[in-house]
Design a protein around this motif. Structure first.
Motif, short mmCIF file in Angstrom:
data_model
loop_
_atom_site.label_atom_id
_atom_site.label_comp_id
_atom_site.label_asym_id
_atom_site.label_seq_id
_atom_site.Cartn_x
_atom_site.Cartn_y
_atom_site.Cartn_z
N UNK A 184 0.83 -1.20 0.00
CA UNK A 184 0.00 0.00 0.00
C UNK A 184 0.87 1.27 0.00
N UNK A 185 1.75 1.34 -1.00
CA UNK A 185 2.76 2.40 -1.02
C UNK A 185 2.35 3.57 -1.92
N UNK A 186 1.20 4.16 -1.63
CA UNK A 186 0.83 5.39 -2.32
C UNK A 186 0.07 6.28 -1.35
N UNK A 187 0.08 7.57 -1.65
CA UNK A 187 -0.72 8.55 -0.93
C UNK A 187 -1.26 9.57 -1.93
N UNK A 188 -2.26 10.31 -1.51
CA UNK A 188 -2.90 11.31 -2.38
C UNK A 188 -2.87 12.67 -1.70
N UNK A 189 -2.34 13.66 -2.39
CA UNK A 189 -2.41 15.04 -1.91
C UNK A 189 -3.54 15.75 -2.66
N UNK A 221 7.81 6.45 2.44
CA UNK A 221 8.12 7.07 3.73
C UNK A 221 7.37 6.40 4.87
N UNK A 222 6.08 6.15 4.66
CA UNK A 222 5.26 5.56 5.71
C UNK A 222 5.81 4.20 6.13
N UNK A 223 6.15 3.36 5.15
CA UNK A 223 6.67 2.03 5.48
C UNK A 223 8.07 2.10 6.08
#
Length: 250
Positions: free
Chosen positions: A46-51, A85-87
């Motif tokens: 789950x290596x994505x994020x949304x700005x 970054x999160x992981x």
């Protein structure tokens, strides 16, 4: 082909670049996020994020980088990020090192997560009768974009997505014939440019007849032209920007 609500929307996709001065409702925004959140994810990392960019200054800065007047104008603007970054923080806070997070393999999986999530979000948007356009132009100056978005290391902006209520009805852009992009078992090596003669004529007619940015051009002329000619581009900084972010180091 089989026709249903979803497939008809997919094969009739048009990039919308003009939107009415109206933002998504809270319900529409949540639907977009949920569609993205439930996208397939490589290795369940789950290596994505949304700005979601609502700050006018940041939207203007992205517009300047993209060099497209419609970017960050009306509608809602999103940046889909490959997020390692999160992981990395999870591993650190559990007393471990970065492991394989700096490898090209893991970065590619993160990029794939972000791209798939964006496509799911766009499909959801179009299913609600809204329009959207995918923005590769946000990477015209990747180093500046990272600064504008104030992104930490181990993250990288992959694509932008602008969505909203369409304020135009563009023609459907003709795509390559199926026999040029779909093959059974083996990739053919006997391609001949003459096979694209009819498609070239279709593309030329499309550009001749469409309402905006009218030009007369064929597909093969575009491939043989400035787009792919040798020239210096700010996009050539992509690899260095990735390395500066601690990504794809091997």
């Amino acid at each position: 082909m089989i026709h249903n609500f979803t497939t008809d929307h997919q094969v009739n996709h048009r990039s919308i670049r003009q939107f009415k001065d109206q933002s998504l409702t809270a319900e529409q925004l949540t639907t977009l996020y949920e569609a993205a959140r439930h996208t397939s994810s490589s290795m369940f990392l789950q290596q994505f994020s949304i700005l979601h960019l609502t700050d006018p200054k940041k939207r203007a800065a992205v517009r300047e980088i993209s060099k497209q007047s419609y970017v960050g104008a009306n509608g809602d603007l999103f940046i889909f990020i490959a997020d390692l970054y999160r992981n990395q923080q999870i591993r650190h806070q559990l007393g471990n090192d970065d492991g394989r997070l700096h490898t090209t393999d893991i970065f590619m999986q993160a990029a794939e997560d972000a791209i798939l999530a964006l496509q799911n979000a766009l499909t959801a948007i179009e299913s609600m009768g809204l329009g959207g356009v995918v923005l590769g132009s946000i990477k015209n100056d990747p180093e500046k974009l990272i600064q504008v978005l104030d992104l930490p290391k181990m993250t990288f902006p992959i694509l932008g997505l602008q969505v909203g209520i369409a304020d135009q009805e563009p023609q459907l852009k003709p795509r390559l014939p199926l026999d040029q992009i779909t093959f059974d078992n083996n990739y053919p090596r006997n391609f001949n440019i003459s096979e694209l003669k009819n498609y070239d004529q279709t593309v030329t007619t499309y550009y001749d007849l469409r309402d905006a940015n009218k030009r007369i051009d064929s597909f093969t002329n575009q491939i043989n032209g400035p787009k792919l000619n040798q020239h210096e581009s700010s996009r050539d900084k992509l690899l260095q920007a990735l390395h500066d972010q601690g990504l794809a180091l091997n």
